[in-house]
Motif scaffolding. Structure first.
Motif, PDB file in Angstrom:
ATOM      1  N   LEU A  83       0.870  -1.165   0.000  1.00 32.12           N
ATOM      2  CA  LEU A  83       0.000   0.000   0.000  1.00 32.12           C
ATOM      3  C   LEU A  83       0.913   1.222   0.000  1.00 32.12           C
ATOM      4  O   LEU A  83       1.908   1.253   0.712  1.00 32.12           O
ATOM      5  CB  LEU A  83      -0.893  -0.007   1.239  1.00 32.12           C
ATOM      6  CG  LEU A  83      -1.625  -1.325   1.497  1.00 32.12           C
ATOM      7  CD1 LEU A  83      -2.271  -1.305   2.863  1.00 32.12           C
ATOM      8  CD2 LEU A  83      -2.650  -1.562   0.423  1.00 32.12           C
ATOM      9  N   TYR A  84       0.579   2.225  -0.778  1.00 34.15           N
ATOM     10  CA  TYR A  84       1.467   3.379  -0.889  1.00 34.15           C
ATOM     11  C   TYR A  84       0.661   4.659  -1.045  1.00 34.15           C
ATOM     12  O   TYR A  84      -0.519   4.633  -1.398  1.00 34.15           O
ATOM     13  CB  TYR A  84       2.407   3.220  -2.092  1.00 34.15           C
ATOM     14  CG  TYR A  84       1.656   3.082  -3.393  1.00 34.15           C
ATOM     15  CD1 TYR A  84       1.312   4.199  -4.153  1.00 34.15           C
ATOM     16  CD2 TYR A  84       1.262   1.834  -3.860  1.00 34.15           C
ATOM     17  CE1 TYR A  84       0.604   4.066  -5.335  1.00 34.15           C
ATOM     18  CE2 TYR A  84       0.555   1.707  -5.043  1.00 34.15           C
ATOM     19  CZ  TYR A  84       0.230   2.819  -5.767  1.00 34.15           C
ATOM     20  OH  TYR A  84      -0.479   2.698  -6.928  1.00 34.15           O
ATOM     21  N   ALA A  85       1.318   5.773  -0.780  1.00 33.47           N
ATOM     22  CA  ALA A  85       0.696   7.092  -0.982  1.00 33.47           C
ATOM     23  C   ALA A  85       1.788   8.090  -1.312  1.00 33.47           C
ATOM     24  O   ALA A  85       2.923   7.982  -0.840  1.00 33.47           O
ATOM     25  CB  ALA A  85      -0.056   7.524   0.267  1.00 33.47           C
ATOM     26  N   LEU A  86       1.438   9.054  -2.151  1.00 30.73           N
ATOM     27  CA  LEU A  86       2.323  10.140  -2.550  1.00 30.73           C
ATOM     28  C   LEU A  86       1.538  11.429  -2.429  1.00 30.73           C
ATOM     29  O   LEU A  86       0.455  11.536  -3.017  1.00 30.73           O
ATOM     30  CB  LEU A  86       2.810   9.935  -3.983  1.00 30.73           C
ATOM     31  CG  LEU A  86       3.712  10.990  -4.566  1.00 30.73           C
ATOM     32  CD1 LEU A  86       5.025  11.084  -3.812  1.00 30.73           C
ATOM     33  CD2 LEU A  86       3.989  10.669  -6.039  1.00 30.73           C
ATOM     34  N   VAL A  87       2.048  12.376  -1.654  1.00 31.14           N
ATOM     35  CA  VAL A  87       1.352  13.639  -1.447  1.00 31.14           C
ATOM     36  C   VAL A  87       1.033  14.261  -2.802  1.00 31.14           C
ATOM     37  O   VAL A  87       1.899  14.385  -3.670  1.00 31.14           O
ATOM     38  CB  VAL A  87       2.199  14.609  -0.598  1.00 31.14           C
ATOM     39  CG1 VAL A  87       1.585  15.993  -0.556  1.00 31.14           C
ATOM     40  CG2 VAL A  87       2.362  14.053   0.811  1.00 31.14           C
ATOM     41  N   ALA A  89      -0.704  12.978  -5.165  1.00 30.78           N
ATOM     42  CA  ALA A  89      -0.973  12.009  -6.229  1.00 30.78           C
ATOM     43  C   ALA A  89      -1.900  10.889  -5.782  1.00 30.78           C
ATOM     44  O   ALA A  89      -2.288  10.066  -6.591  1.00 30.78           O
ATOM     45  CB  ALA A  89       0.335  11.424  -6.750  1.00 30.78           C
ATOM     46  N   GLY A  90      -2.223  10.831  -4.512  1.00 30.58           N
ATOM     47  CA  GLY A  90      -3.142   9.810  -4.039  1.00 30.58           C
ATOM     48  C   GLY A  90      -2.454   8.568  -3.523  1.00 30.58           C
ATOM     49  O   GLY A  90      -1.278   8.593  -3.188  1.00 30.58           O
ATOM     50  N   SER A  91      -3.216   7.503  -3.488  1.00 32.04           N
ATOM     51  CA  SER A  91      -2.721   6.258  -2.891  1.00 32.04           C
ATOM     52  C   SER A  91      -3.125   5.063  -3.741  1.00 32.04           C
ATOM     53  O   SER A  91      -3.935   5.165  -4.642  1.00 32.04           O
ATOM     54  CB  SER A  91      -3.275   6.108  -1.478  1.00 32.04           C
ATOM     55  OG  SER A  91      -4.683   6.035  -1.521  1.00 32.04           O
ATOM     56  N   GLY A  92      -2.546   3.950  -3.393  1.00 30.72           N
ATOM     57  CA  GLY A  92      -2.881   2.731  -4.108  1.00 30.72           C
ATOM     58  C   GLY A  92      -2.591   1.510  -3.299  1.00 30.72           C
ATOM     59  O   GLY A  92      -2.095   1.532  -2.219  1.00 30.72           O
TER      60      GLY A  92
END
Length: 92
Positions: A83-87, A89-92
């Motif tokens: 699980l990841y997130a980038l300020v 750009a959202g998450s996945g």
């Protein structure tokens, strides 16, 4: 800046990014990466693997910008997940 005199310091440029989430080049000296390869050590030792994860966080200029959580030991029949997130750009 650290590095070799007369040479440009290394940067993380938008050329290395997959999409428009990277708007600028960032000097490597401004990036901090935090890794906890085995979060849940006690749970791991006790065999409670569903409560174990791997964590990665990335900060630029002291501000958190991205993170990932790896779930390497899924419940029976499941697949490992990240699980990841980038300020911005959202998450996945």
């Amino acid at each position: 800046e650290k590095g070799v005199p007369g040479e440009e310091p290394p940067v993380l440029s938008k050329d290395l990014c997959a999409d428009a989430a990277c708007e600028r080049a960032v000097p490597m000296a401004d990036i901090a990466v935090f890794v906890d390869p085995l979060d849940g050590t006690r749970e791991f030792v006790e065999g409670r693997l569903g409560n174990v994860q791997s964590l990665v966080g990335i900060a630029v200029d002291g501000r958190a910008v991205a993170g990932a959580v790896g779930l390497p030991f899924p419940e029976e029949g499941g697949e490992p997940q990240v699980l990841y997130a980038l300020v911005g750009a959202g998450s996945g």
